[in-house]
Design a protein around this motif. Structure first.
Motif, PDB file in Angstrom:
ATOM      1  N   PHE A   1       0.814  -1.223   0.000  1.00 36.52           N
ATOM      2  CA  PHE A   1       0.000   0.000   0.000  1.00 36.52           C
ATOM      3  C   PHE A   1       0.851   1.279   0.000  1.00 36.52           C
ATOM      4  O   PHE A   1       0.300   2.372   0.097  1.00 36.52           O
ATOM      5  CB  PHE A   1      -0.916   0.023   1.226  1.00 36.52           C
ATOM      6  N   LYS A   2       2.171   1.131  -0.115  1.00 33.22           N
ATOM      7  CA  LYS A   2       3.035   2.304   0.043  1.00 33.22           C
ATOM      8  C   LYS A   2       3.165   3.157  -1.222  1.00 33.22           C
ATOM      9  O   LYS A   2       3.469   4.349  -1.156  1.00 33.22           O
ATOM     10  CB  LYS A   2       4.421   1.877   0.527  1.00 33.22           C
ATOM     11  N   THR A   3       2.936   2.572  -2.397  1.00 30.02           N
ATOM     12  CA  THR A   3       3.045   3.328  -3.646  1.00 30.02           C
ATOM     13  C   THR A   3       1.955   4.397  -3.711  1.00 30.02           C
ATOM     14  O   THR A   3       0.790   4.129  -3.397  1.00 30.02           O
ATOM     15  CB  THR A   3       2.907   2.393  -4.868  1.00 30.02           C
ATOM     16  N   LYS A   4       2.334   5.582  -4.100  1.00 23.80           N
ATOM     17  CA  LYS A   4       1.367   6.681  -4.189  1.00 23.80           C
ATOM     18  C   LYS A   4       0.288   6.349  -5.207  1.00 23.80           C
ATOM     19  O   LYS A   4       0.559   5.923  -6.327  1.00 23.80           O
ATOM     20  CB  LYS A   4       2.079   7.971  -4.600  1.00 23.80           C
ATOM     21  N   ILE A   5      -0.957   6.538  -4.793  1.00 24.84           N
ATOM     22  CA  ILE A   5      -2.089   6.224  -5.677  1.00 24.84           C
ATOM     23  C   ILE A   5      -2.235   7.322  -6.734  1.00 24.84           C
ATOM     24  O   ILE A   5      -2.204   8.513  -6.435  1.00 24.84           O
ATOM     25  CB  ILE A   5      -3.391   6.110  -4.864  1.00 24.84           C
ATOM     26  N   LYS A   6      -2.384   6.884  -7.987  1.00 27.43           N
ATOM     27  CA  LYS A   6      -2.576   7.811  -9.094  1.00 27.43           C
ATOM     28  C   LYS A   6      -4.072   8.072  -9.286  1.00 27.43           C
ATOM     29  O   LYS A   6      -4.844   7.132  -9.489  1.00 27.43           O
ATOM     30  CB  LYS A   6      -1.978   7.234 -10.377  1.00 27.43           C
ATOM     31  N   LEU A   7      -4.445   9.326  -9.241  1.00 30.12           N
ATOM     32  CA  LEU A   7      -5.853   9.700  -9.364  1.00 30.12           C
ATOM     33  C   LEU A   7      -6.433   9.250 -10.701  1.00 30.12           C
ATOM     34  O   LEU A   7      -7.578   8.814 -10.781  1.00 30.12           O
ATOM     35  CB  LEU A   7      -6.011  11.213  -9.203  1.00 30.12           C
ATOM     36  N   THR A   8      -5.614   9.329 -11.753  1.00 32.14           N
ATOM     37  CA  THR A   8      -6.098   8.937 -13.085  1.00 32.14           C
ATOM     38  C   THR A   8      -6.462   7.447 -13.132  1.00 32.14           C
ATOM     39  O   THR A   8      -7.426   7.058 -13.797  1.00 32.14           O
ATOM     40  CB  THR A   8      -5.030   9.228 -14.151  1.00 32.14           C
ATOM     41  N   VAL A   9      -5.690   6.633 -12.418  1.00 32.96           N
ATOM     42  CA  VAL A   9      -5.960   5.193 -12.401  1.00 32.96           C
ATOM     43  C   VAL A   9      -7.244   4.908 -11.638  1.00 32.96           C
ATOM     44  O   VAL A   9      -8.098   4.134 -12.086  1.00 32.96           O
ATOM     45  CB  VAL A   9      -4.778   4.418 -11.778  1.00 32.96           C
ATOM     46  N   ILE A  10      -7.392   5.560 -10.486  1.00 28.99           N
ATOM     47  CA  ILE A  10      -8.606   5.389  -9.680  1.00 28.99           C
ATOM     48  C   ILE A  10      -9.845   5.808 -10.471  1.00 28.99           C
ATOM     49  O   ILE A  10     -10.851   5.092 -10.516  1.00 28.99           O
ATOM     50  CB  ILE A  10      -8.521   6.211  -8.374  1.00 28.99           C
ATOM     51  N   LEU A  11      -9.769   6.965 -11.102  1.00 32.55           N
ATOM     52  CA  LEU A  11     -10.906   7.471 -11.867  1.00 32.55           C
ATOM     53  C   LEU A  11     -11.229   6.563 -13.050  1.00 32.55           C
ATOM     54  O   LEU A  11     -12.399   6.311 -13.355  1.00 32.55           O
ATOM     55  CB  LEU A  11     -10.622   8.888 -12.356  1.00 32.55           C
ATOM     56  N   SER A  12     -10.187   6.058 -13.707  1.00 35.77           N
ATOM     57  CA  SER A  12     -10.396   5.165 -14.850  1.00 35.77           C
ATOM     58  C   SER A  12     -11.129   3.903 -14.430  1.00 35.77           C
ATOM     59  O   SER A  12     -12.095   3.475 -15.076  1.00 35.77           O
ATOM     60  CB  SER A  12      -9.048   4.800 -15.486  1.00 35.77           C
ATOM     61  N   VAL A  13     -10.677   3.298 -13.331  1.00 37.60           N
ATOM     62  CA  VAL A  13     -11.302   2.078 -12.816  1.00 37.60           C
ATOM     63  C   VAL A  13     -12.765   2.339 -12.460  1.00 37.60           C
ATOM     64  O   VAL A  13     -13.659   1.565 -12.832  1.00 37.60           O
ATOM     65  CB  VAL A  13     -10.533   1.563 -11.585  1.00 37.60           C
ATOM     66  N   CYS A  14     -13.005   3.414 -11.737  1.00 33.21           N
ATOM     67  CA  CYS A  14     -14.364   3.730 -11.290  1.00 33.21           C
ATOM     68  C   CYS A  14     -15.295   4.026 -12.465  1.00 33.21           C
ATOM     69  O   CYS A  14     -16.442   3.563 -12.494  1.00 33.21           O
ATOM     70  CB  CYS A  14     -14.340   4.927 -10.335  1.00 33.21           C
ATOM     71  N   MET A  15     -14.809   4.783 -13.443  1.00 26.30           N
ATOM     72  CA  MET A  15     -15.641   5.153 -14.584  1.00 26.30           C
ATOM     73  C   MET A  15     -15.957   3.939 -15.463  1.00 26.30           C
ATOM     74  O   MET A  15     -17.074   3.796 -15.962  1.00 26.30           O
ATOM     75  CB  MET A  15     -14.951   6.240 -15.412  1.00 26.30           C
ATOM     76  N   ILE A  16     -14.981   3.056 -15.656  1.00 24.48           N
ATOM     77  CA  ILE A  16     -15.212   1.858 -16.470  1.00 24.48           C
ATOM     78  C   ILE A  16     -16.292   1.002 -15.830  1.00 24.48           C
ATOM     79  O   ILE A  16     -17.245   0.566 -16.487  1.00 24.48           O
ATOM     80  CB  ILE A  16     -13.902   1.049 -16.623  1.00 24.48           C
ATOM     81  N   GLN A  17     -16.170   0.755 -14.536  1.00 24.58           N
ATOM     82  CA  GLN A  17     -17.137  -0.124 -13.877  1.00 24.58           C
ATOM     83  C   GLN A  17     -18.498   0.534 -13.713  1.00 24.58           C
ATOM     84  O   GLN A  17     -19.523  -0.150 -13.775  1.00 24.58           O
ATOM     85  CB  GLN A  17     -16.574  -0.588 -12.531  1.00 24.58           C
ATOM     86  N   LEU A  18     -18.523   1.848 -13.535  1.00 24.39           N
ATOM     87  CA  LEU A  18     -19.805   2.550 -13.480  1.00 24.39           C
ATOM     88  C   LEU A  18     -20.507   2.464 -14.836  1.00 24.39           C
ATOM     89  O   LEU A  18     -21.732   2.248 -14.896  1.00 24.39           O
ATOM     90  CB  LEU A  18     -19.595   4.017 -13.090  1.00 24.39           C
TER      91      LEU A  18
END
Length: 277
Positions: free
Chosen positions: A78-95
């Motif tokens: 869990f130490k790697t900095k989370i990329k906002l673009t990756v989070i948004l991409s995952v959420c938008m695809i599944q939504l």
């Protein structure tokens, strides 16, 4: 000082022990349901059973990574900095997938209410119950360990297909409690396996883009959460899931083939030249 002997086939040992731990827990969950215990007892038992892969990995950890700390291993995931673009991409695809499936089910008009949840309180309870079971209970072992470990030998795509297959097969006892028989059961199993292998590919693709275990946890959470929200024929739901998650996985491979086909360079912890599944 004695040196602990490493497992020759760590991933295979992990998968085997995961199933050995899960089976009695699954029967315990079934017994609790049959005996009519309160819902919270059933939900608690189900959550515990979902953690079988984490229990298995924790038990085997010293044999897989001698001399290392299990707590440090988890922290590193869990130490790697989370990329906002990756989070948004995952959420938008599944939504988007959820909205498409919802639209198709609504057009079938199979039930009066399209949603399984009738209040905000139940929605929050369902969300966090779901999070505490599958996503938090399964991803450390399946993605945090097994996926990364297989990528020492295989491409992320091949590794995710292998893990997706065994991860899907781990659900076999659940298939036998659906009440389906004959062709319906075959359709359910095939759709389930296609859905879960496709989801495994999506997880691997985004996990390689942002090496933080939060990513596969989010994918897993929304996969379970969204399908559980829709009140419709389960065969139709799982079939639509299979079609659209497979489509999403193929598109992701086409858009970013290098990352999916080659992925991150995962060094062997002990710099060993050989690796066995």
């Amino acid at each position: 000082m004695s040196i602990e002997k490493k497992l020759k086939k760590p991933v295979a040992s992990f998968i085997l022990l995961t199933n050995i731990i899960f089976l009695p827990l699954f029967f315990l969950v079934g017994t609790i349901k049959i005996l009519g215990f309160p819902t919270w007892v059933f939900d608690l038992a189900r959550c515990i059973s979902a953690w079988s892969s984490t229990f298995a990995f924790a038990i085997l950890f010293k044999k897989i990574f001698p001399g290392q700390s299990f707590i440090d291993f988890v922290k590193n995931k869990f130490k790697t900095k989370i990329k906002l673009t990756v989070i948004l991409s995952v959420c938008m695809i599944q939504l988007a997938l959820f909205m498409i499936i919802l639209f198709l089910i609504m057009n079938k008009r199979e039930v009066e209410s399209i949603f399984t949840i009738s209040s905000w309180g139940m929605l929050f309870y369902y969300f966090f119950r779901n999070l505490l079971s599958g996503p938090l209970g399964e991803e450390l072992g399946w993605r945090g360990f097994a996926q990364v470990e297989l990528q020492k030998r295989f491409s992320p795509l091949k590794a995710s297909i292998i893990i997706g297959f065994w991860w899907g097969l781990w659900h076999l006892p659940m298939w036998l409690t659906t009440g389906y028989w004959g062709m319906d059961l075959i359709i359910y199993i095939l759709s389930f396996m296609i859905s879960i292998i496709s989801t495994s590919i999506i997880m691997a693709a985004f996990y390689n883009l942002n090496q933080n275990l939060i990513i596969p946890i989010i994918v897993h959470q929304f996969f379970n959460f969204y399908i559980g929200l829709i009140n419709g024929n389960l065969i139709h739901l799982i079939t639509y899931n299979a079609i659209f998650y497979l489509t999403a996985a193929i598109i992701i491979i086409i858009i970013n083939p290098k990352k999916v086909l080659y992925g991150m360079n995962v060094p062997s912890i002990n710099n060993e030249k050989e690796y066995r599944i």
